[in-house]
Design a protein around this motif. Structure first.
Motif, PDB file in Angstrom:
ATOM      1  N   TRP A 253       6.482  -2.099  16.423  1.00 19.27           N
ATOM      2  CA  TRP A 253       6.636  -2.247  17.884  1.00 19.27           C
ATOM      3  C   TRP A 253       7.813  -1.381  18.313  1.00 19.27           C
ATOM      4  N   ALA A 254       7.586  -0.522  19.288  1.00 23.00           N
ATOM      5  CA  ALA A 254       8.630   0.400  19.729  1.00 23.00           C
ATOM      6  C   ALA A 254       8.840   0.304  21.227  1.00 23.00           C
ATOM      7  N   GLY A 255      10.091   0.388  21.664  1.00 22.25           N
ATOM      8  CA  GLY A 255      10.433   0.447  23.080  1.00 22.25           C
ATOM      9  C   GLY A 255      10.680   1.880  23.491  1.00 22.25           C
ATOM     10  N   LEU A 256      10.130   2.272  24.638  1.00 24.08           N
ATOM     11  CA  LEU A 256      10.193   3.663  25.070  1.00 24.08           C
ATOM     12  C   LEU A 256      10.598   3.755  26.536  1.00 24.08           C
ATOM     13  N   ALA A 257      11.094   4.931  26.901  1.00 19.98           N
ATOM     14  CA  ALA A 257      11.537   5.134  28.270  1.00 19.98           C
ATOM     15  C   ALA A 257      10.401   5.505  29.208  1.00 19.98           C
ATOM     16  N   SER A 258       9.336   6.106  28.686  1.00 19.66           N
ATOM     17  CA  SER A 258       8.270   6.589  29.560  1.00 19.66           C
ATOM     18  C   SER A 258       6.961   6.692  28.792  1.00 19.66           C
ATOM     19  N   LEU A 259       5.879   6.826  29.539  1.00 18.24           N
ATOM     20  CA  LEU A 259       4.577   7.019  28.911  1.00 18.24           C
ATOM     21  C   LEU A 259       4.484   8.400  28.277  1.00 18.24           C
ATOM     22  N   HIS A 260       5.233   9.367  28.798  1.00 21.31           N
ATOM     23  CA  HIS A 260       5.284  10.678  28.157  1.00 21.31           C
ATOM     24  C   HIS A 260       5.894  10.562  26.761  1.00 21.31           C
ATOM     25  N   ASP A 261       6.928   9.721  26.627  1.00 20.53           N
ATOM     26  CA  ASP A 261       7.505   9.494  25.301  1.00 20.53           C
ATOM     27  C   ASP A 261       6.488   8.815  24.380  1.00 20.53           C
TER      28      ASP A 261
ATOM     29  N   ALA B 260       5.098 -17.158  23.154  1.00 22.26           N
ATOM     30  CA  ALA B 260       5.273 -15.701  23.036  1.00 22.26           C
ATOM     31  C   ALA B 260       6.744 -15.315  23.175  1.00 22.26           C
ATOM     32  N   ARG B 261       7.123 -14.319  22.388  1.00 19.80           N
ATOM     33  CA  ARG B 261       8.465 -13.772  22.448  1.00 19.80           C
ATOM     34  C   ARG B 261       8.397 -12.248  22.440  1.00 19.80           C
ATOM     35  N   ALA B 262       9.230 -11.625  23.229  1.00 21.33           N
ATOM     36  CA  ALA B 262       9.303 -10.168  23.221  1.00 21.33           C
ATOM     37  C   ALA B 262       9.819  -9.705  21.864  1.00 21.33           C
ATOM     38  N   PRO B 263       9.204  -8.710  21.244  1.00 24.01           N
ATOM     39  CA  PRO B 263       9.625  -8.276  19.909  1.00 24.01           C
ATOM     40  C   PRO B 263      11.012  -7.645  19.870  1.00 24.01           C
ATOM     41  N   LEU B 264      11.459  -7.078  20.987  1.00 19.23           N
ATOM     42  CA  LEU B 264      12.751  -6.394  21.014  1.00 19.23           C
ATOM     43  C   LEU B 264      13.724  -7.149  21.912  1.00 19.23           C
ATOM     44  N   ALA B 265      15.012  -7.028  21.607  1.00 19.22           N
ATOM     45  CA  ALA B 265      16.032  -7.799  22.332  1.00 19.22           C
ATOM     46  C   ALA B 265      16.198  -7.316  23.764  1.00 19.22           C
TER      47      ALA B 265
ATOM     48  N   GLU C  74      15.268   9.933  15.340  1.00 17.07           N
ATOM     49  CA  GLU C  74      15.964  11.219  15.284  1.00 17.07           C
ATOM     50  C   GLU C  74      15.451  12.195  16.330  1.00 17.07           C
ATOM     51  N   ALA C  75      14.155  12.112  16.617  1.00 12.38           N
ATOM     52  CA  ALA C  75      13.564  13.003  17.610  1.00 12.38           C
ATOM     53  C   ALA C  75      13.791  12.527  19.041  1.00 12.38           C
ATOM     54  N   GLY C  76      14.435  11.373  19.198  1.00 11.80           N
ATOM     55  CA  GLY C  76      14.723  10.851  20.527  1.00 11.80           C
ATOM     56  C   GLY C  76      13.515  10.284  21.247  1.00 11.80           C
ATOM     57  N   LEU C  77      12.495   9.861  20.484  1.00 11.31           N
ATOM     58  CA  LEU C  77      11.256   9.397  21.099  1.00 11.31           C
ATOM     59  C   LEU C  77      11.288   7.908  21.432  1.00 11.31           C
ATOM     60  N   ILE C  78      12.081   7.127  20.716  1.00 14.68           N
ATOM     61  CA  ILE C  78      12.106   5.689  20.928  1.00 14.68           C
ATOM     62  C   ILE C  78      13.538   5.209  21.102  1.00 14.68           C
ATOM     63  N   ALA C  79      13.679   4.132  21.879  1.00 18.80           N
ATOM     64  CA  ALA C  79      15.000   3.556  22.115  1.00 18.80           C
ATOM     65  C   ALA C  79      15.310   2.434  21.146  1.00 18.80           C
ATOM     66  N   ASP C  80      14.273   1.729  20.714  1.00 24.00           N
ATOM     67  CA  ASP C  80      14.439   0.629  19.766  1.00 24.00           C
ATOM     68  C   ASP C  80      13.077   0.364  19.132  1.00 24.00           C
ATOM     69  N   ALA C  81      13.080  -0.268  17.977  1.00 26.92           N
ATOM     70  CA  ALA C  81      11.812  -0.544  17.303  1.00 26.92           C
ATOM     71  C   ALA C  81      12.019  -1.600  16.230  1.00 26.92           C
ATOM     72  N   THR C  82      10.903  -2.198  15.831  1.00 24.84           N
ATOM     73  CA  THR C  82      10.924  -3.165  14.749  1.00 24.84           C
ATOM     74  C   THR C  82       9.603  -3.108  14.003  1.00 24.84           C
TER      75      THR C  82
END
Length: 476
Positions: free
Chosen positions: A229-237, A274-279, A314-322
């Motif tokens: 599960w990854a958090g992202l800034a945009s749909l382009h990301d 239900a719980r959101a996977p990221l903080a 490293e590529a700056g594609l995601i802000a957080d993930a688990t």
């Protein structure tokens, strides 16, 4: 035609199918006369529930003789009203639910021949017990039937790797409009005897023939999976992350779903557990599944999943993930995705659009369409979620608070759908990616479809069903 005029047909059909297979009782028919979304409610002359292909064929011949229209129905879980009769009350509702046998499951050739009424989850369980799997799944797997999935060319969350039902159907059995039985169940890797007739029937929504059984491709069982599960800034990301995952994971990439913050919050409010996977909250989220089908691949899968996320960071594609640490947590992640539709339905009325555009255009389309719709229709909320990997986004527009649901659906809701479909068409897309046309989008297809393609569809319909008895008023 009057009820008296139907009396000979009703008597003959009742004699053919017996009390278990035929009823004209209004109370028994009632649950099957409204579609899953509650948008269409029809009437039926009677409901037939044949138990075999031979009974279906005999019934169809009887219908052809008496010129009685037929509306085939599987699990009644369709999204476009394709299995609901009209309000005239002159059509026969043909339920395939009693035809629920898995005729064969061939572990050596990795195939299963399942009747139309087999529930998708039942097929999953049978394949799993044989050390295999049927690689199509969706939120309604507990009610959707094989016949319905074939007839609508269903997709789901694993299309990215395995394709739609078109790719999974190796053979087909169907009853045609005159009662003749088309039997192409035996799968052949090479068969050049003219048109591929099964492909003509797949996705035809019961308007050309009634699917009674299908031979389906099975896959090796999954030895292990990693659900991320990854958090992202945009749909382009998200689109960039998809390309990154394809490059790094290759054939192990099984699913890639996206959902905006609004959809995740709606699910968390809807499901008490239900719980959101990221903080922290994120504008967009990606749900990624990697699979291994051998013990050797399974041994390296955790490291490959970790490496994928590390390189994405490293590529700056995601802000957080688990990464899910257990099968229970993996299922919890997928429950979040599968619960979006009921969660948003609980928020109030909405118009849902099952659309696709070329995959590389999807981020731009959503970024353009959301503010455009929300500005044109103050108080609405537009959200897109779903199968980014195959260009299929479910684009929902939620009504303003306090509106009358029924009135809004047929006024502003209808106008919104027209605008969304116009947008999709201008972007080179489709107004129906996986849910079919049914009666919900029939007029829109006629308005926006390519005239040459529509003309060919009508010619095929006229050739195979000259009296227009099979699922009238649907698709075309």
């Amino acid at each position: 035609m009057s009820d008296t005029a139907h009396a000979p047909f009703l008597a003959a059909a009742a004699a053919l199918l017996g009390p278990r297979g035929f009823t004209a009782d209004a109370d028994l028919m009632a649950p099957w006369l409204t579609d899953w979304r509650g948008r269409f409610t029809g009437r039926a002359l009677a409901m037939a529930s044949p138990a075999s292909t031979a009974e279906v064929a005999a019934l169809v011949r009887l219908c052809a003789e008496h010129r009685v229209a037929i509306v085939p129905q599987g699990g009644n879980s369709g999204m476009s009203g394709g299995a609901t009769p009209d309000t005239g009350g002159h059509a026969l509702l043909l339920s395939l639910r009693r035809m629920a046998s898995i005729r064969t499951l061939d572990t050596e050739n990795r195939t299963a021949t399942a009747e139309a009424g087999v529930i998708l989850q039942t097929l999953h369980e049978a394949a799993e017990a044989a050390g295999l799997r049927f690689a199509l799944t969706l939120g309604g797997k507990g009610s959707a039937t094989i016949g319905g999935l074939v007839s609508t060319n269903a997709g789901g969350t694993q299309v990215l790797r395995h394709g739609t039902m078109r790719a999974m159907v190796l053979g087909l059995e169907a009853v045609m409009a005159d009662g003749a039985v088309l039997d192409t169940l035996t799968p052949l890797k090479k068969d050049n005897r003219g048109f591929d007739l099964k492909q003509v029937l797949i996705g035809s929504e019961g308007t050309l023939g009634i699917v009674t059984a299908a031979t389906l491709r099975l896959e090796p069982a999954i030895a292990a999976r990693a659900v991320l599960w990854a958090g992202l800034a945009s749909l382009h990301d998200a689109r960039a992350l998809l390309l990154h995952a394809e490059a790094h994971a290759g054939g192990a990439l099984e699913g890639f779903e996206v959902l905006p913050r609004h959809s995740l919050e709606a699910v968390c409010d809807y499901l008490p557990s239900a719980r959101a996977p990221l903080a922290e909250p994120h504008a967009w989220h990606a749900l990624i599944e990697l699979v291994a089908t051998s013990e050797a691949e399974a041994a390296t899968l955790p490291d490959r999943a970790e490496a994928l996320l590390a390189s994405a960071f490293e590529a700056g594609l995601i802000a957080d993930a688990t990464i899910a640490t257990s099968e229970a947590q993996a299922e919890a992640f997928w429950t979040l995705r599968d619960s979006i539709a009921p969660a948003e339905r609980a928020l109030g009325p909405a118009v849902q659009h099952d659309i696709s555009v070329p995959t590389h255009k999807m981020p731009d389309f959503v970024e353009a369409a959301v503010p455009l719709i929300e500005a044109a229709w103050p108080g609405t909320r537009a959200v897109g979620f779903g199968h980014l990997g195959d260009g299929n986004i479910h684009f929902h527009v939620i009504a303003p608070a306090g509106v009358d649901p029924a009135t809004w659906q047929v006024t502003d809701g209808k106008a919104i759908s027209t605008q969304v479909h116009d947008l999709v068409t201008r972007w080179g897309g489709s107004i129906s990616a996986e849910h079919g046309i049914g009666q919900l989008k029939r007029d829109e297809l006629a308005r926006l479809g390519d005239p040459v393609a529509l003309g060919l569809l009508r010619q095929i319909k006229a050739a195979l069903d000259p009296h227009g008895l099979l699922n009238p008023g649907k698709l075309i």
